[in-house]
Design a protein around this motif. Structure first.
Motif, PDB file in Angstrom:
ATOM      1  N   UNK A 790       0.830  -1.202   0.000  1.00 11.36           N
ATOM      2  CA  UNK A 790       0.000   0.000   0.000  1.00 11.36           C
ATOM      3  C   UNK A 790       0.868   1.256   0.000  1.00 11.36           C
ATOM      4  N   UNK A 791       1.968   1.204   0.743  1.00 11.82           N
ATOM      5  CA  UNK A 791       2.895   2.326   0.794  1.00 11.82           C
ATOM      6  C   UNK A 791       3.457   2.613  -0.593  1.00 11.82           C
ATOM      7  N   UNK A 792       3.866   1.573  -1.298  1.00 17.05           N
ATOM      8  CA  UNK A 792       4.427   1.761  -2.635  1.00 17.05           C
ATOM      9  C   UNK A 792       3.396   2.318  -3.609  1.00 17.05           C
ATOM     10  N   UNK A 793       2.176   1.780  -3.547  1.00 16.44           N
ATOM     11  CA  UNK A 793       1.145   2.240  -4.465  1.00 16.44           C
ATOM     12  C   UNK A 793       0.783   3.703  -4.214  1.00 16.44           C
ATOM     13  N   UNK A 794       0.665   4.095  -2.941  1.00 20.40           N
ATOM     14  CA  UNK A 794       0.300   5.473  -2.629  1.00 20.40           C
ATOM     15  C   UNK A 794       1.411   6.427  -3.046  1.00 20.40           C
ATOM     16  N   UNK A 803      -2.619  12.468 -12.655  1.00 22.52           N
ATOM     17  CA  UNK A 803      -2.405  11.520 -13.751  1.00 22.52           C
ATOM     18  C   UNK A 803      -3.072  10.190 -13.421  1.00 22.52           C
ATOM     19  N   UNK A 804      -3.657   9.572 -14.436  1.00 24.60           N
ATOM     20  CA  UNK A 804      -4.282   8.265 -14.253  1.00 24.60           C
ATOM     21  C   UNK A 804      -3.236   7.181 -14.497  1.00 24.60           C
ATOM     22  N   UNK A 805      -2.984   6.344 -13.485  1.00 21.87           N
ATOM     23  CA  UNK A 805      -1.999   5.260 -13.599  1.00 21.87           C
ATOM     24  C   UNK A 805      -2.724   3.965 -13.940  1.00 21.87           C
ATOM     25  N   UNK A 806      -2.304   3.323 -14.999  1.00 19.99           N
ATOM     26  CA  UNK A 806      -2.918   2.065 -15.407  1.00 19.99           C
ATOM     27  C   UNK A 806      -2.490   0.935 -14.482  1.00 19.99           C
ATOM     28  N   UNK A 807      -3.189  -0.186 -14.618  1.00 20.17           N
ATOM     29  CA  UNK A 807      -2.939  -1.334 -13.733  1.00 20.17           C
ATOM     30  C   UNK A 807      -1.495  -1.806 -13.853  1.00 20.17           C
ATOM     31  N   UNK A 808      -0.966  -1.853 -15.092  1.00 19.77           N
ATOM     32  CA  UNK A 808       0.409  -2.341 -15.265  1.00 19.77           C
ATOM     33  C   UNK A 808       1.404  -1.451 -14.532  1.00 19.77           C
ATOM     34  N   UNK A 809       1.207  -0.130 -14.584  1.00 15.62           N
ATOM     35  CA  UNK A 809       2.120   0.777 -13.890  1.00 15.62           C
ATOM     36  C   UNK A 809       2.016   0.603 -12.375  1.00 15.62           C
ATOM     37  N   UNK A 810       0.795   0.432 -11.881  1.00 17.24           N
ATOM     38  CA  UNK A 810       0.624   0.236 -10.435  1.00 17.24           C
ATOM     39  C   UNK A 810       1.204  -1.100  -9.986  1.00 17.24           C
ATOM     40  N   UNK A 811       1.044  -2.131 -10.804  1.00 20.49           N
ATOM     41  CA  UNK A 811       1.611  -3.435 -10.443  1.00 20.49           C
ATOM     42  C   UNK A 811       3.139  -3.341 -10.374  1.00 20.49           C
ATOM     43  N   UNK A 812       3.746  -2.650 -11.352  1.00 21.33           N
ATOM     44  CA  UNK A 812       5.200  -2.496 -11.341  1.00 21.33           C
ATOM     45  C   UNK A 812       5.672  -1.713 -10.118  1.00 21.33           C
ATOM     46  N   UNK A 813       4.850  -0.747  -9.663  1.00 21.45           N
ATOM     47  CA  UNK A 813       5.233   0.021  -8.482  1.00 21.45           C
ATOM     48  C   UNK A 813       5.024  -0.767  -7.201  1.00 21.45           C
ATOM     49  N   UNK A 814       3.944  -1.530  -7.126  1.00 23.00           N
ATOM     50  CA  UNK A 814       3.635  -2.249  -5.888  1.00 23.00           C
ATOM     51  C   UNK A 814       4.392  -3.544  -5.710  1.00 23.00           C
ATOM     52  N   UNK A 815       4.729  -4.208  -6.821  1.00 25.31           N
ATOM     53  CA  UNK A 815       5.435  -5.498  -6.745  1.00 25.31           C
ATOM     54  C   UNK A 815       6.630  -5.458  -7.700  1.00 25.31           C
ATOM     55  N   UNK A 845      -9.430   8.206  -3.990  1.00 21.63           N
ATOM     56  CA  UNK A 845      -8.870   7.285  -4.966  1.00 21.63           C
ATOM     57  C   UNK A 845      -9.991   6.888  -5.923  1.00 21.63           C
ATOM     58  N   UNK A 846      -9.842   7.255  -7.191  1.00 23.70           N
ATOM     59  CA  UNK A 846     -10.917   7.043  -8.162  1.00 23.70           C
ATOM     60  C   UNK A 846     -10.391   6.375  -9.422  1.00 23.70           C
ATOM     61  N   UNK A 847     -11.320   5.644 -10.076  1.00 20.55           N
ATOM     62  CA  UNK A 847     -11.012   4.990 -11.352  1.00 20.55           C
ATOM     63  C   UNK A 847     -11.812   5.695 -12.438  1.00 20.55           C
ATOM     64  N   UNK A 848     -11.151   6.152 -13.521  1.00 21.75           N
ATOM     65  CA  UNK A 848     -11.834   6.936 -14.546  1.00 21.75           C
ATOM     66  C   UNK A 848     -12.027   6.173 -15.853  1.00 21.75           C
ATOM     67  N   UNK A 849     -11.917   4.833 -15.801  1.00 17.21           N
ATOM     68  CA  UNK A 849     -12.062   4.041 -17.007  1.00 17.21           C
ATOM     69  C   UNK A 849     -10.752   3.773 -17.708  1.00 17.21           C
ATOM     70  N   UNK A 850      -9.736   4.563 -17.398  1.00 20.59           N
ATOM     71  CA  UNK A 850      -8.401   4.367 -17.984  1.00 20.59           C
ATOM     72  C   UNK A 850      -7.423   3.885 -16.928  1.00 20.59           C
ATOM     73  N   UNK A 852      -6.195   4.658 -12.377  1.00 20.29           N
ATOM     74  CA  UNK A 852      -6.518   5.161 -11.049  1.00 20.29           C
ATOM     75  C   UNK A 852      -5.777   6.474 -10.813  1.00 20.29           C
ATOM     76  N   UNK A 853      -6.458   7.386 -10.115  1.00 19.53           N
ATOM     77  CA  UNK A 853      -5.864   8.682  -9.806  1.00 19.53           C
ATOM     78  C   UNK A 853      -6.357   9.150  -8.445  1.00 19.53           C
ATOM     79  N   UNK A 854      -5.604  10.116  -7.869  1.00 18.33           N
ATOM     80  CA  UNK A 854      -6.015  10.781  -6.636  1.00 18.33           C
ATOM     81  C   UNK A 854      -6.691  12.089  -7.008  1.00 18.33           C
ATOM     82  N   UNK A 855      -7.903  12.301  -6.488  1.00 12.08           N
ATOM     83  CA  UNK A 855      -8.638  13.529  -6.772  1.00 12.08           C
ATOM     84  C   UNK A 855      -9.238  14.069  -5.487  1.00 12.08           C
ATOM     85  N   UNK A 856      -9.304  15.405  -5.400  1.00  9.46           N
ATOM     86  CA  UNK A 856      -9.979  16.039  -4.272  1.00  9.46           C
ATOM     87  C   UNK A 856      -9.190  16.037  -2.987  1.00  9.46           C
TER      88      UNK A 856
END
Length: 869
Positions: A790-794, A803-815, A845-850, A852-856
């Motif tokens: 969770x620390x890595x993903x945040x 910026x919207x980060x795709x699943x592949x980018x988040x996976x590379x950051x988290x694992x 933490x929101x998903x915009x169809x493309x 995940x991004x941090x908003x608000x």
């Protein structure tokens, strides 16, 4: 390929230290050596690192080729060079030279996969023809030579080896600083302090990025800090003496390397280099004429000498539209001046002064526009030979025609010496007043405003009522400049108005245009932009109508700054381009640097941080070459402010430390307080509140008057002393009369203060990043061990706000380093993000169809936490 007598060739030396800052040049050299039959010469001055680069290239090719290394430094003739080459290849030397050459040619013709490295070829250039013949005998032989001078044979490809870069890129140390830090650590003098790293950048710039000089300085790092070395560079040839016993004799001191290069110069090239060194580091060839011997007065003779000097690599010929220039490193210039004996300097000076007195107005403006500190210094030393009123007139002519070409400290020494002479040789009243005027102007440039005001008062008091109006107006104009520097705007407006009135009455268009420039500056600082532009336009019309060839580039640059402050960025950029073109055409190098700095301000306004930094660094380097420490400091500080505005605290600290070291060489200058305020902001933004308070205490001690600088010091002190957000002072109002004086800087100061305030008191609903530490909204800290994924993903999401980060980018950051199929990656990311929401991120933490991004939720990035009280 086996030699006839089975004698092994000389093996390639194996350096035990890493090659630093030469990756691109190494690639260029390897590409040039790729085709069979290539002849490549690494060309550059002694100590620039040609041999080290050649060894790295040879080692890279050793897998595919037989590499033979030949050191020609001991050879003094063509025959000796051929013999040393033969022994290096394992060819026994026969009884006669012709037999040796025949055996060598036969050896080279036996195979195609050979790289012959010929090091230090400049000492045996007569053997260049032999190299060409060997290559004709063995068409696939590759030759890599290192030399200060081209071999000048057919098929030669020269690769220029320049000094290492001294510009930091994206916060990383410059290539030259990296070399110093690496070698210093190897010698037990590692530099870890951020303040000292700023001094390292200043040190390597002062050493022109020369690798040998840098390595010799790094050898002192175990006993001297970089900041302690800087003032010792005044005697760099005594300081930079090596202690490595395995180094060649020519590399054991900087002087020995330059001695060898000097000995190879022909007499004409020496004469040209000597004249160039006297006048500066970049001089028009025609400006050297008064200092050259009679046989070099003809243009073609000077060009031939310039070609010879250029080929030696000790100096460089710069092609210009009209007259070529001689450009040399400051280290080379100081070496040449150090070689001159007192009689030679005195004779050269006497020749120059005589020509100046005979008809200074008829001389080419380039002569007066060149860098003249060494000549001024000699003028002071030889005051016993030329001490009459004519010397004062020479100095005043320099003041009028080359106002910014002289180092202020050298000029002050000149005025002190001449003032002492005038006590026993009284001067005419007007000449004395002009001397007070010039001395006051130099004291102002040196930052000693009180003494400058005293000089102007003496000048005004010395004049009778019927004194020339132009001289009275010039004194009033200087009084206005002093008032501007002291933030006394009302006094400045009054003095500028008087200067305009006197200049109109005198009918002097040049003086009137200069006074209008000052009047425009008064309007500009009061945010009266329309009046300021009207004054600038009237001044420009006067110059164009009466003295079009003398239109000051500074006037055009100042008008551009006014346009920028009005918000007309496009108009400001056009005006700055005009100012740059005009300054280059006139050879006005200080105004060229100023315009380059204003261009940096335009880039900063457009949000182009990298472009702004390039402009500020280029302008600062130009000012360093001109010897203007104050303006160099101001521009280095501007670069630091630009980095502060981006929240790049550590990089800003390094720049500002360099500016502090520069301005401390000019005791009592007003900029010293501003530099320390900026340093306090950098320290506070990086979390070093103890360092911020210390720097602010110094700024409080140095700040003068009750202008915006004093108010800014008090405001920052209140901010650092606050314990709750309610105690934080309000940000400065850009429209308030007090802050309006800072112009565009007040916007930067507001942004930086806001970032510092966030550093001290981040919003409660913010995600706070401090290094790898993450604080969630509500104050909870995300444990990097317990909640590792969770620390890595945040961190990844927070460092890409919006910026919207795709699943592949988040996976590379988290694992990191793990692989999984697409479905497994998606499931892992969803589970981890659900856990992250539960930890406190929630709906931010929101998903915009493309992706995940941090908003608000605000994301605040701080430096490493230190010394929070």
């Amino acid at each position: 390929m086996t030699p006839p007598d089975n004698v092994p060739p000389t093996p390639l030396p194996r350096p035990r230290d890493a090659l630093v800052g030469r990756a691109e040049l190494e690639l260029t050299t390897l590409e040039a050596l790729a085709p069979p039959g290539a002849l490549v010469t690494l060309l550059g001055p002694g100590g620039v690192g040609k041999t080290r680069l050649a060894l790295a290239c040879a080692a890279a090719l050793e897998v595919h080729l037989e590499v033979v290394f030949c050191d020609l430094s001991a050879a003094r003739s063509r025959v000796e060079a051929v013999g040393i080459t033969a022994r290096s290849l394992g060819v026994p030397c026969a009884d006669g030279a012709q037999s040796t050459e025949a055996a060598l040619a036969a050896r080279l013709g036996l195979g195609a996969d050979t790289l012959l490295v010929l090091d230090n070829f400049e000492s045996v250039l007569d053997a260049a023809g032999d190299v060409r013949r060997w290559m004709d005998r063995a068409p696939e032989l590759r030759v890599l030579a290192t030399s200060c001078t081209p071999l000048d044979v057919g098929g030669e490809h020269c690769v220029i080896v320049a000094p290492l870069g001294t510009d930091a890129v994206d916060g990383a140390p410059s290539a030259a600083a990296t070399l110093f830090l690496t070698r210093a650590a190897e010698r037990g003098g590692a530099v870890t302090d951020a303040h000292e790293r700023g001094a390292v950048e200043a040190l390597v710039r002062a050493l022109d990025g020369l690798p040998l000089a840098i390595e010799l300085a790094a050898a002192r790092a175990a006993t001297l800090s970089p900041s302690a070395m800087l003032p010792l560079l005044r005697d760099r040839f005594g300081l930079l003496v090596g202690s490595r016993r395995d180094a060649p004799a020519r590399h054991r001191s900087l002087r020995a390397t330059l001695d060898a290069a000097w000995e190879r110069l022909d007499p004409d090239a020496r004469a040209l280099l000597t004249a160039s060194a006297l006048l500066g580091t970049c001089v028009d060839v025609d400006a050297l004429t008064p200092l050259l011997p009679p046989h070099l007065q003809a243009p073609i003779a000077r060009i031939n000498a310039l070609q010879s000097l250029h080929d030696s690599s000790l100096a460089r010929a710069v092609r210009c539209p009209e007259v070529p220039r001689v450009e040399l490193l400051d280290t080379v210039r100081l070496y040449v001046l150090d070689r001159l004996d007192a009689d030679t300097r005195r004779d050269l000076l006497a020749r120059w002064v005589a020509l100046l007195l005979e008809g200074r107005d008829a001389l080419a403006p380039a002569i007066l526009a060149c860098h003249l500190p060494p000549l001024v210094d000699q003028l002071v030393r030889t005051a016993d030979r030329v001490h009459d009123v004519a010397v004062i007139e020479v100095a005043l002519a320099l003041d009028r025609r080359a106002r910014h070409a002289l180092h202020p400290s050298a000029r002050l020494a000149l005025w002190d010496a001449l003032a002492a002479r005038s006590e026993s040789h009284p001067l005419p009243v007007e000449t004395a007043a002009r001397m007070h005027l010039a001395r006051g102007a130099d004291l102002r440039w040196a930052g000693d405003f009180q003494r400058a005001r005293d000089e102007i008062r003496r000048g005004e008091a010395a004049l009778p009522d019927d004194a020339p109006l132009a001289l009275q107006g010039a004194l009033a104009a200087e009084r206005a400049r002093l008032a501007f520097n002291g933030w006394h705007l009302d006094d400045a407006r009054e003095a500028a108005l008087r200067a305009v009135t006197l200049a109109r009455a005198a009918g002097d268009p040049a003086a009137l245009a200069t006074a209008l420039d000052l009047r425009a500056w008064a309007h500009f600082l009061a945010a009266e932009h329309a009046d300021a532009l009207a004054c600038y336009d009237e001044a420009a019309r006067l110059w164009t109508a009466h003295l079009p060839q003398d239109l000051p580039p500074a006037l055009v640059a100042n008008r551009a700054l006014c346009l920028l402050d009005c918000g007309d960025v496009d108009g400001a950029e056009v005006a700055i381009d005009d100012a740059l073109a005009l300054a280059r055409a006139r050879g006005d190098r200080l105004t060229e640097a100023t315009a380059q700095a204003f261009l940096g301000a335009i880039r900063r306004r457009r949000g182009d941080t990298a472009g702004a930094l390039r402009c500020f660094d280029d302008a600062a380097d130009r000012c360093a070459r001109l010897g203007h420490l104050v303006w160099q400091c101001v521009l280095t500080m501007e670069a630091g402010l630009t980095l502060l505005n981006e929240g790049r605290w550590a990089e800003a600290t390094a720049r500002l430390e360099g500016a502090r070291l520069q301005i401390d060489e000019v005791p009592g200058h007003a900029c010293a307080a501003m530099v320390r305020v900026c340093l306090a902001l950098a320290f506070a933004g990086d979390g070093d509140l103890a360092g911020a308070r210390g720097s602010l205490a110094d700024a409080s001690r140095l700040a003068r008057g009750d202008g915006p600088m004093r108010v800014l010091v008090d405001m920052l002190a209140t901010l650092l002393a606050a314990h709750t957000p309610d105690e934080v002072p309000p940000l400065p109002d850009p429209d308030a009369p007090l802050w309006r004086r800072l112009g565009d800087h007040v916007v930067l100061v507001r942004r930086v203060l806001e970032r510092v305030r966030q550093s001290c008191f981040p919003p409660a609903d913010a995600i706070v990043l401090r290094g790898d530490e993450v604080r969630l909204p509500g104050g909870q800290t995300l444990d990097a061990v317990r909640h590792r994924t969770s620390h890595r993903l945040l961190l990844a999401l927070a460092r890409a706000p919006g910026a919207a980060l795709k699943v592949d980018a988040l996976f590379a950051a988290g694992w990191p380093g793990q692989n999984a199929c697409a479905d497994a990656r998606t499931n892992r990311v969803r589970v981890a993000l659900t856990a992250l929401r539960k930890l406190g991120v929630g709906d931010a933490l929101r998903f915009d169809g493309v992706g995940y991004r941090l908003e608000g939720v605000p994301v605040v990035t701080l430096g490493a936490a230190r010394n929070r009280v």
